[in-house]
Design a protein around this motif. Sequence first.
Motif, PDB file in Angstrom:
ATOM      1  N   ALA A 235     -48.652 -26.819  17.242  1.00 26.51           N
ATOM      2  CA  ALA A 235     -48.312 -26.572  15.837  1.00 26.51           C
ATOM      3  C   ALA A 235     -48.030 -27.887  15.119  1.00 26.51           C
ATOM      4  O   ALA A 235     -48.362 -28.043  13.944  1.00 26.51           O
ATOM      5  CB  ALA A 235     -47.103 -25.642  15.744  1.00 26.51           C
ATOM      6  N   TYR A 236     -47.431 -28.831  15.833  1.00 24.57           N
ATOM      7  CA  TYR A 236     -47.149 -30.129  15.228  1.00 24.57           C
ATOM      8  C   TYR A 236     -48.450 -30.764  14.735  1.00 24.57           C
ATOM      9  O   TYR A 236     -48.529 -31.271  13.621  1.00 24.57           O
ATOM     10  CB  TYR A 236     -46.464 -31.024  16.264  1.00 24.57           C
TER      11      TYR A 236
ATOM     12  N   LYS B 132     -47.450 -28.316   4.981  1.00 30.22           N
ATOM     13  CA  LYS B 132     -46.283 -28.973   5.566  1.00 30.22           C
ATOM     14  C   LYS B 132     -45.055 -28.068   5.540  1.00 30.22           C
ATOM     15  O   LYS B 132     -44.258 -28.056   6.483  1.00 30.22           O
ATOM     16  CB  LYS B 132     -45.999 -30.278   4.829  1.00 30.22           C
TER      17      LYS B 132
ATOM     18  N   PHE C 283     -50.128 -28.558  11.747  1.00 31.91           N
ATOM     19  CA  PHE C 283     -49.490 -28.579  10.436  1.00 31.91           C
ATOM     20  C   PHE C 283     -49.286 -29.989   9.887  1.00 31.91           C
ATOM     21  O   PHE C 283     -49.249 -30.186   8.688  1.00 31.91           O
ATOM     22  CB  PHE C 283     -48.151 -27.850  10.483  1.00 31.91           C
ATOM     23  N   TYR C 284     -49.107 -30.950  10.766  1.00 29.50           N
ATOM     24  CA  TYR C 284     -48.788 -32.291  10.269  1.00 29.50           C
ATOM     25  C   TYR C 284     -49.918 -33.304  10.451  1.00 29.50           C
ATOM     26  O   TYR C 284     -50.011 -34.258   9.696  1.00 29.50           O
ATOM     27  CB  TYR C 284     -47.514 -32.808  10.935  1.00 29.50           C
TER      28      TYR C 284
ATOM     29  N   PHE D 295     -45.515 -25.645  20.499  1.00 34.39           N
ATOM     30  CA  PHE D 295     -44.771 -26.570  19.653  1.00 34.39           C
ATOM     31  C   PHE D 295     -45.619 -27.817  19.374  1.00 34.39           C
ATOM     32  O   PHE D 295     -45.786 -28.229  18.227  1.00 34.39           O
ATOM     33  CB  PHE D 295     -43.452 -26.953  20.324  1.00 34.39           C
TER      34      PHE D 295
ATOM     35  N   VAL E 228     -42.453 -23.086  11.030  1.00 35.28           N
ATOM     36  CA  VAL E 228     -43.010 -22.704  12.328  1.00 35.28           C
ATOM     37  C   VAL E 228     -42.349 -23.513  13.441  1.00 35.28           C
ATOM     38  O   VAL E 228     -41.948 -22.973  14.473  1.00 35.28           O
ATOM     39  CB  VAL E 228     -44.536 -22.924  12.334  1.00 35.28           C
ATOM     40  N   LEU E 229     -42.190 -24.822  13.220  1.00 33.82           N
ATOM     41  CA  LEU E 229     -41.624 -25.667  14.267  1.00 33.82           C
ATOM     42  C   LEU E 229     -40.166 -25.309  14.531  1.00 33.82           C
ATOM     43  O   LEU E 229     -39.728 -25.270  15.687  1.00 33.82           O
ATOM     44  CB  LEU E 229     -41.758 -27.147  13.895  1.00 33.82           C
TER      45      LEU E 229
ATOM     46  N   THR F 101     -44.978 -24.735   5.574  1.00 35.64           N
ATOM     47  CA  THR F 101     -45.136 -23.708   6.599  1.00 35.64           C
ATOM     48  C   THR F 101     -44.894 -24.320   7.975  1.00 35.64           C
ATOM     49  O   THR F 101     -44.239 -23.720   8.828  1.00 35.64           O
ATOM     50  CB  THR F 101     -46.562 -23.126   6.554  1.00 35.64           C
ATOM     51  N   GLY F 102     -45.426 -25.509   8.176  1.00 34.26           N
ATOM     52  CA  GLY F 102     -45.292 -26.170   9.463  1.00 34.26           C
ATOM     53  C   GLY F 102     -43.841 -26.358   9.857  1.00 34.26           C
ATOM     54  O   GLY F 102     -43.462 -26.127  11.001  1.00 34.26           O
ATOM     55  N   PHE F 103     -43.026 -26.738   8.886  1.00 32.99           N
ATOM     56  CA  PHE F 103     -41.619 -26.966   9.204  1.00 32.99           C
ATOM     57  C   PHE F 103     -40.963 -25.673   9.686  1.00 32.99           C
ATOM     58  O   PHE F 103     -40.263 -25.661  10.696  1.00 32.99           O
ATOM     59  CB  PHE F 103     -40.887 -27.511   7.976  1.00 32.99           C
TER      60      PHE F 103
END
Lengths: 288, 319
Positions: A112-113, B289, A116-117, A109, B295-296, B291-293
Amino acid sequence: MCCPGDRCRSGGATVITGFFSAIPLVGEWIQQLLLGGFAVDNPTLNRFFSLHYLLPFMIAGVVVLHIWALHVVGQSNPTGIEVKSKTDTVAFTPYATIKDAFGMLVFLFIFAYFVFYLPNFLGHPDNYVVADPLKTPAHIVPEWYFLPFYAILRAITFNIGPINSKLGGVLAMFGSIAMLFLVPWLDTSKVRSAVYRPWYKLFFWLFVIDAVLLGWLGSQPAEGSYVFMAQMATLFYFAFFLVVLPVLGLIETPRRLPNSITEAVLEKNKGGGGGHPARATAAPETKG
Amino acid sequence: MTPKSGDRFSDKIMLETTTARQRISRGFGMKTILTSLALLGLVLAGTAAATTGAIAQEEAHSEAAPTHFPIHEPKEMDWSFAGPFGTYDKAQLQRGLKVYKEVCAACHSMKLVAFRTLEDLGYSEAQVKALAAEYTINDGPNDAGEMFDRPGIPSDYFPAPYPNDQAAAAANGGAAPPDMSLLAKARGVTRGFPRFVFDIFTQYAQGGPDYIHSLLTGYDEQPPAGMEIPEGTHYNPYFIAGVSLKMPNPLSDDQVTYDDGSPQTVDQYSRDVSAFLMWAAEPHLEARKKTGFRVLVFLLLFGALVYLTKRKVWAGVAH
C-alpha cells in the motif's frame, strides 16, 4: 511488460517477439504470428491484452492446485525433516492461519505504501509516452523482475559454433529459467535444509548477490565493462545450478541432523528457554 | 529453497555418516568460509573499483563533448504536493494555467485535459464555461456532412495548436513539441544508486516537475568553449537527451502578467507551469495520498492486533 500502447512497452513487445525470430528456420514466421503482422500494431495490442487478462485467471487456477497440494503433502518446514509423530505438528488453524495473516498484513502495508505514495517508483517515465512504431527508445529497460534475465540475454555477445549470439542469448535466457525446473535432479544432497549445510548456505547467498547484480546490470546499457561483468555473473548463475548443486551435494559434510522436528525445536530453544516442550512444531498439518 | 531429494535416503544413515566427521570439519569449515568470504569481498571490491575507474574516465571526457545526459541534474525544488500530506497550491496552479495558455499552448498541445476539470483549480462552473468559450473547437460532421467551428464548452478538451504531429514538427525545425497532458510524468532523470533507495523513504516523486523547472530555467547557461551546438537548436545543460534541443527559450521576465502579485520572473513562471503540468498529469494526487494515509493507519492498527493475537496463539507451543 503489458499493453504495447506506450513507447516503452511497444519497444518491449518488439524485443520479446524478437526472441522468437532467433529460432532457426521458423523464427520469422513465429514472430509474425505473435505480432499479428510485420510490426507492433493493433493485433499485437489485442493479443498481449488477452494474454495478460488471462494470466491472472491461470494463476487463480494454480492457487487451487497449491491448496490441493497443501492438503496432500502438508507444509514444508525449515529443518527439511519428515514429520515423524504427532508432536511434530500443530493444527493449521489457528497456528498457520494467524501467522500467515500477520505476514500478509506486513506485505499489504509495504504494498500500500508503494501504491499510494510511490506509484511510479518501479515504472519508467517512457511508459507515459505514446507508442510510435517509428521511434524505439534508446535504452529499453524491462520491468524490474525481468532485469536479471535481460542481463543474461545481453551477456551472450559471441557466437558459439553454429549458434549466433542472438540465438545464444535467447537460449541462455530461457535456459536460466529452465534451470529452476531441473533443480530436483541437479541437487544431489541428501540433506534438504540449508540450515545444516554451511557450504551450500555460502553459495546460496552468493547466488542471491549474483542475481541482484544481474538485475542491476540489466538496467544498465550493454556497453563497456558492464558486458564483462554481466558475462561473469551469468557464468556464476549457471555454474551454481550445473556445478555447485550436483558437486557440493556429493562432497559437502553436513552438520548433524536432529532426529525429528521436535528435537530440532527443543535444541533451538534450549539456550533461550522457549515455551513448553509439550508440542513442538515446524510443520503444521493441513487439517483444520 | 532447498529441493527435496526424495525419501530414498533415510535420515538415520545420514546421521551416522555425518556425526563422525562433524567434530573435525566444523572448526575447519568456519575458517575456510571466512577466508573465502574475504577473498570474494576483495574480488568484488576490485571489480567495483575497476568499473568506477572506467566510468570516471568516461566522465573526464572533454567537457565540450559530454557523453552522459543531462549534463546537469535537475535542481530539487520544494513542491507543495510533495510528501505524504502533499496538496496542490491552487493559486499556483491558476498561475501555471495562465503561463500554459499564454506561452506554451502556442506550440504544445494538452489533448487529454478537459476544460471541466479546471474546476479543480478553484474556478467556479461559470468561470470554466467562460474560459472554454474563449476557444474555438472544430466539430462535426453536421447533417450536411461538413465540419464546423463553434465556441468551446466545458466538456471539450484543450485544442491542439497544430492539426497533426507532422505539421507541428515542420513548424518547429523537425521536432514536434510533445503533448503536455502527461509530460510531468513522462520525463525523469534516473536517480541512480544509492539515491533511489533513499527516495523510497523520502517519497521523492517530483522528478518530472523538477526536470521541467530546471529545463525552463537552464537556457541562461553558456555552452563550454569548443562545444558544437547543432544549427537550429538551443543549448540547455538540463535537457535529458543531448546538449541542446529544438525548443527556443520560451520564457522571459514580465512576459505573463500575474494578478496576485507573485513575482513575474522566469523562475516563478517555471515553477508555476511545472506544478500545473504535474496537476494535469495527476489530477487525483491529493485523493491518492489522503486515501493512502487512512489505509496505512488501518493496516498498522490491524497488523498490530493480529501480531498480538499470533503471539498469544503460539505462546503455549515450542517453535
